[in-house]
Design a protein around this motif. Structure first.
Motif, short mmCIF file in Angstrom:
data_model
loop_
_atom_site.label_atom_id
_atom_site.label_comp_id
_atom_site.label_asym_id
_atom_site.label_seq_id
_atom_site.Cartn_x
_atom_site.Cartn_y
_atom_site.Cartn_z
N ALA A 606 -14.50 -25.61 42.11
CA ALA A 606 -13.21 -25.78 41.44
C ALA A 606 -13.38 -25.80 39.92
CB ALA A 606 -12.54 -27.07 41.92
N GLU A 607 -14.37 -26.54 39.45
CA GLU A 607 -14.63 -26.63 38.01
C GLU A 607 -14.98 -25.26 37.43
OE1 GLU A 607 -17.47 -29.17 34.91
OE2 GLU A 607 -17.95 -29.10 37.06
N GLY A 608 -15.82 -24.50 38.15
CA GLY A 608 -16.21 -23.17 37.67
C GLY A 608 -15.03 -22.24 37.56
N MET A 609 -14.14 -22.26 38.56
CA MET A 609 -12.97 -21.38 38.54
C MET A 609 -12.00 -21.78 37.43
SD MET A 609 -12.23 -20.82 42.62
CE MET A 609 -10.86 -19.68 42.35
N ILE A 610 -11.75 -23.10 37.30
CA ILE A 610 -10.76 -23.58 36.33
C ILE A 610 -11.23 -23.33 34.90
CG2 ILE A 610 -9.64 -25.65 35.43
CD1 ILE A 610 -9.65 -26.73 38.35
N LYS A 611 -12.52 -23.60 34.62
CA LYS A 611 -13.02 -23.51 33.24
C LYS A 611 -13.44 -22.10 32.84
CE LYS A 611 -14.58 -28.29 32.73
NZ LYS A 611 -15.72 -29.18 32.40
N SER A 612 -13.48 -21.17 33.81
CA SER A 612 -13.97 -19.82 33.49
C SER A 612 -13.02 -19.05 32.58
CB SER A 612 -14.17 -19.02 34.79
OG SER A 612 -12.91 -18.74 35.40
N GLY A 613 -11.73 -19.42 32.61
CA GLY A 613 -10.74 -18.68 31.83
C GLY A 613 -10.28 -17.40 32.51
N LYS A 614 -10.82 -17.10 33.70
CA LYS A 614 -10.45 -15.87 34.41
C LYS A 614 -9.17 -16.04 35.23
CE LYS A 614 -15.25 -14.28 34.73
NZ LYS A 614 -15.05 -13.13 33.82
N PHE A 615 -8.81 -17.31 35.52
CA PHE A 615 -7.64 -17.57 36.37
C PHE A 615 -6.65 -18.45 35.60
CE2 PHE A 615 -11.46 -17.25 39.01
CZ PHE A 615 -11.13 -16.14 39.77
N ILE A 616 -5.38 -18.05 35.66
CA ILE A 616 -4.38 -18.85 34.95
C ILE A 616 -3.98 -20.08 35.75
CG2 ILE A 616 -3.46 -16.96 33.57
CD1 ILE A 616 -1.21 -16.66 35.57
N ARG A 617 -4.16 -20.06 37.07
CA ARG A 617 -3.97 -21.25 37.91
C ARG A 617 -4.94 -21.18 39.08
NH1 ARG A 617 1.09 -23.82 36.47
NH2 ARG A 617 0.77 -25.40 38.08
N VAL A 618 -5.39 -22.35 39.54
CA VAL A 618 -6.29 -22.44 40.69
C VAL A 618 -5.71 -23.45 41.67
CG1 VAL A 618 -8.61 -23.04 41.49
CG2 VAL A 618 -8.31 -21.83 39.32
N MET A 619 -5.67 -23.10 42.94
CA MET A 619 -5.09 -23.96 43.98
C MET A 619 -6.14 -24.31 45.02
SD MET A 619 -2.13 -22.99 46.76
CE MET A 619 -3.15 -22.37 48.09
N ARG A 620 -6.14 -25.54 45.48
CA ARG A 620 -6.96 -25.89 46.65
C ARG A 620 -6.17 -25.50 47.89
NH1 ARG A 620 -10.45 -31.38 48.07
NH2 ARG A 620 -11.47 -30.48 49.92
N SER A 621 -6.73 -24.57 48.66
CA SER A 621 -6.00 -23.99 49.78
C SER A 621 -6.28 -24.70 51.09
CB SER A 621 -6.37 -22.51 49.93
OG SER A 621 -5.74 -21.94 51.04
N GLY A 622 -7.40 -25.38 51.20
CA GLY A 622 -7.76 -26.07 52.43
C GLY A 622 -8.92 -27.00 52.15
N SER A 623 -9.56 -27.48 53.21
CA SER A 623 -10.65 -28.42 53.01
C SER A 623 -11.85 -27.76 52.35
CB SER A 623 -11.07 -29.02 54.35
OG SER A 623 -11.52 -27.99 55.23
N ASP A 624 -12.00 -26.44 52.48
CA ASP A 624 -13.19 -25.77 51.93
C ASP A 624 -12.86 -24.46 51.24
OD1 ASP A 624 -12.42 -24.38 54.15
OD2 ASP A 624 -14.32 -24.59 55.23
N SER A 625 -11.63 -24.29 50.73
CA SER A 625 -11.27 -23.02 50.10
C SER A 625 -10.32 -23.22 48.91
CB SER A 625 -10.61 -22.09 51.13
OG SER A 625 -9.48 -22.70 51.71
N PHE A 626 -10.34 -22.22 47.99
CA PHE A 626 -9.49 -22.23 46.80
C PHE A 626 -8.89 -20.84 46.60
CE2 PHE A 626 -12.58 -25.56 46.27
CZ PHE A 626 -11.86 -26.61 45.69
N ILE A 627 -7.77 -20.79 45.89
CA ILE A 627 -7.15 -19.52 45.51
C ILE A 627 -6.96 -19.53 44.00
CG2 ILE A 627 -5.09 -18.08 45.65
CD1 ILE A 627 -4.68 -19.01 48.49
N GLY A 628 -7.43 -18.47 43.34
CA GLY A 628 -7.25 -18.32 41.90
C GLY A 628 -6.26 -17.20 41.61
N MET A 629 -5.40 -17.40 40.63
CA MET A 629 -4.41 -16.39 40.25
C MET A 629 -4.81 -15.78 38.92
SD MET A 629 -0.37 -16.89 39.52
CE MET A 629 0.67 -15.51 39.02
N SER A 630 -4.84 -14.44 38.85
CA SER A 630 -5.24 -13.74 37.63
C SER A 630 -4.23 -12.64 37.31
CB SER A 630 -6.63 -13.13 37.81
OG SER A 630 -6.98 -12.34 36.68
#
Length: 704
Positions: A606-630
């Motif tokens: 989660a930290e890597g996706m949020i701080k990368s600057g590649k995604f304008i929003r990041v969502m926790r989708s389940g117990s072990d998955s995330f969705i990033g919006m670009s």
């Protein structure tokens, strides 16, 4: 399965009651495993929701049985190792064990089997079985210990759920009783009112005696269940100063503690009165406001307390509401002489009580009051009638102080049961003001401001002809402001003036009246703003929203806030892409390395996706998955996730299977709007279907 193990499991699932017949449980475990000792350390489920981590121990060695809370002896050694790793530990030679305890403390045990209590990945404690001879417990013993531990954890899990339900019902009931009792402010003395409220709480926690002090308002009282012991003081007399609850207040102690803890930890002596009454235990609950102790509960028991943690939580949660109710009662009691000379100032003071519970209420109520007065002026009502409608607008939501926090503060859509509770607030408002002479003419308007012309409103289901003219004005003003101001529970937070008027045409209100006064609403539209005197409350509201909008553990969006953000782009037909990242075999990692290791991977991803600057929003989708919006849909992010996978493995992968190093930690799928779907649901379905296909085609088998 052995017959003795079957009998043990049958007892756990059908007869065992947590904290009631624990010794019988330990004796059956000892017999089933042919052991010399059994130690059961359980998270105190009564305090589990508070995150206290208090552990209760039940220890049986030979025929000696002992109960203790958070004993440092049992928290050491193998217990601590299993507590941290959540993995079973089989020690064949305890004397050679690196974390062994002193021989006297551990009863000279030679072999030990320590098993975590897990239910659906939730940790409830540790079961330890010991013998006085060296040697590994057999594989069958290890397997059976897992089965027994799982059964114990499942029973504790159900106990926790039952406690939650009972707790919410109790708190909800007490909240309603406290708030509805404010109607008596002009009819009974304060001490009688407070006695009735404290005794309601007393019966809920099933204690013999209750005490309450609120020094800032010179309140010092104590009441017994049988009325043989009742005192109400307006100053700290010598008798009051002898009470433990008073001594704790003077010492500034902020912890909720039992009678025994107060004596042992803080060297306090029981009061003479407590000794005379035969009080054997008690609960002391300080009530804080703005970081300062402003009041304190004391509840005494003449028998051992059952469900101590449960009662602590009730008293702690209801405490601040009682303080606010006292504040309201006292000011309502002064109403007749205050309102005649300074009515509006008093009303605004009263509204602050509601605003403390619900920070949006104050601004909304003021706007409804202004709309109502302007409508009344336009319709040529008298100045007195205009002022009455203004006051009705200010007070129409006062009853929200009686709605439990779990309902009042919920940002999303209410359930049917929650909506039934919120429907009480007009009745509470009416109950508070109906017996005040200055407000009698508007009391029914306040009560009926949610009634509708087709009879679908509440609380009385009135039809149009039964709804008075003042109420029809107040209803239109209330709905109009609700539509044109911010609401977190709907997709569109705020409607324009003309959108709101269009919606009002389809609401079952007095449409003839609406047609007459719509220009008043258009010309007199009030822009929502934050009042300076309430700026801190609105800042608290912002922070509280973050808790509901963000996943507490990772900081990623929760699904409803993420969907709301994505829908803005869909409404504008603006292209974007979604990247779905699923951690491979997280359950296996939790088992092989520990749940803490799995959580570390979740945090790093989660930290890597949020701080990368590649995604304008990041969502926790389940117990072990995330969705990033670009918005950069031309870039292939697989390389980014490959690098991120290697970085996480280098930091956390000491015990992770080597297969992960070649295949990577993640399954990745992506979908583009509008090519792959016209709605968020379309895109999410495509992403999940793709991930399922990857998992089926590229299964990563890992042996346990």
């Amino acid at each position: 399965m052995r017959s003795d193990l079957k009998a043990l499991l049958s007892f756990i699932l059908n007869k065992w009651q947590v904290n009631e017949n624990d010794r019988e449980l330990l004796e059956l475990i000892k017999e089933s495993f042919d052991a010399d000792g059994v130690n059961l350390g359980l998270i105190d489920v009564e305090l589990f929701n508070e995150g206290s981590g208090v552990i209760e121990f039940k220890h049986l060695f030979k025929d000696r049985y002992k109960e203790t809370q958070a004993d440092t002896i049992y928290l050491k050694g193998a217990f601590e190792e299993v507590l941290n790793s959540k993995r079973q530990l089989n020690i064949s030679d305890y004397d050679a064990y690196k974390n062994r305890l002193d021989a006297k403390l551990c009863n000279n045990i030679k072999s030990l089997l320590s098993t975590p209590l897990l239910s659906r990945d939730k940790f409830y404690g540790v079961l330890q079985i010991s013998k006085l001879k060296t040697g590994f417990f057999s594989q069958d013993d290890c397997d059976n210990a897992f089965i027994v531990s799982s059964a114990i954890a499942s029973v504790v899990s159900y106990k926790e759920k039952d406690m939650k339900l009972e707790f919410n019902d109790t708190i909800g009931g007490l909240s309603i009783e406290i708030s509805s009792s404010l109607k008596d402010a002009l009819n009974i003395p304060f001490d009688k009112w407070l006695e009735s409220i404290l005794k309601k709480i007393l019966y809920k926690v099933d204690s013999y005696i209750t005490g309450f002090i609120m020094p800032y308002d010179n309140i010092y009282c104590v009441f017994s269940k049988d009325r043989n012991f009742t005192y109400f003081f307006k100053e700290p007399t010598q008798k009051v100063q002898d009470w433990i609850v008073y001594k704790m207040y003077k010492m500034g102690i902020k912890q909720t503690v039992t009678y025994k803890e107060a004596i042992d930890r803080f060297n306090l002596k029981p009061s003479l009165e407590a000794k005379k009454l035969g009080v054997v235990n008690g609960i002391f609950v300080p009530i804080e406001y703005n970081g300062e102790v402003v009041a304190s509960f004391a509840y005494g028991f003449v028998e051992p307390i059952k469900d101590i943690g449960f009662h602590k939580m009730i008293l702690k949660r209801i405490g601040l509401q009682l303080v606010l109710a006292i504040y309201s009662f006292k000011r309502l009691g002064y109403l007749n002489r205050v309102v005649s000379t300074n009515e509006e100032k008093f009303i605004f003071s009263l509204m602050k009580v509601a605003a403390i519970r619900d920070s949006y209420t104050k601004g909304h109520s003021q706007r409804v009051a202004l709309y109502s007065k302007r409508i009344a002026d336009y319709l040529n009502l008298t100045e007195r009638e205009q002022n009455l409608l203004y006051v009705a607008g200010l007070l129409h939501d006062l009853g929200k102080i009686g709605v439990p926090d779990s309902v009042l503060l919920k940002p999303g859509k209410l359930s049917h049961h929650e909506f039934e509770i919120i429907k009480y607030h007009p009745v509470f408002s009416w109950e508070i003001i109906k017996d005040i002479d200055q407000f009698k003419e508007i009391a029914l308007s306040v009560k009926h401001h949610h009634e509708r012309c087709d009879g679908s409103g509440y609380p009385d289901g009135l039809k149009c002809k039964e709804i008075d003219f003042f109420t029809r004005i107040l209803s239109i003003a209330d709905i109009f402001d609700a539509l044109t101001s911010t609401r977190a529970y709907r997709k569109k937070e705020r409607y324009s003036v003309f959108e709101a008027l269009d919606i009002l045409k389809h609401v079952s209100i007095d449409r003839e009246l609406l047609n007459k006064i719509k220009d008043v609403l258009i010309d007199g539209y009030i822009i929502e703003k934050t009042e300076d005197e309430y700026i801190e409350l609105f800042e608290v509201e912002k922070e509280r929203k973050k808790i509901f909008e963000r996943d507490f553990f990772t900081g990623a969006d929760r699904i409803h806030s993420f969907v709301r953000f994505v829908d803005k782009f869909i409404r504008r037909s603006q292209p974007f892409c979604l990247y779905y990242v699923d951690i491979k075999n997280l359950g296996y990692i939790n088992y092989k390395c520990s749940i803490q290791k799995g959580n570390q991977i979740l945090e790093k991803l989660a930290e890597g996706m949020i701080k990368s600057g590649k995604f304008i929003r990041v969502m926790r989708s389940g117990s072990d998955s995330f969705i990033g919006m670009s918005l950069n849909c031309n870039q292939d992010y697989r390389k980014f996730f490959d690098i991120l996978s290697k970085e996480i493995l280098s930091e956390t992968g000491a015990c992770i299977d080597k297969k992960f190093y070649s295949t990577g930690l993640f399954y990745i799928a992506w979908a583009f709007y509008p090519n792959d779907g016209k709605t968020f649901e379309d895109l999410l379905y495509r992403l999940k279907t793709t991930i399922k296909k990857f998992k089926f085609e590229n299964k990563l088998y890992l042996e346990f």
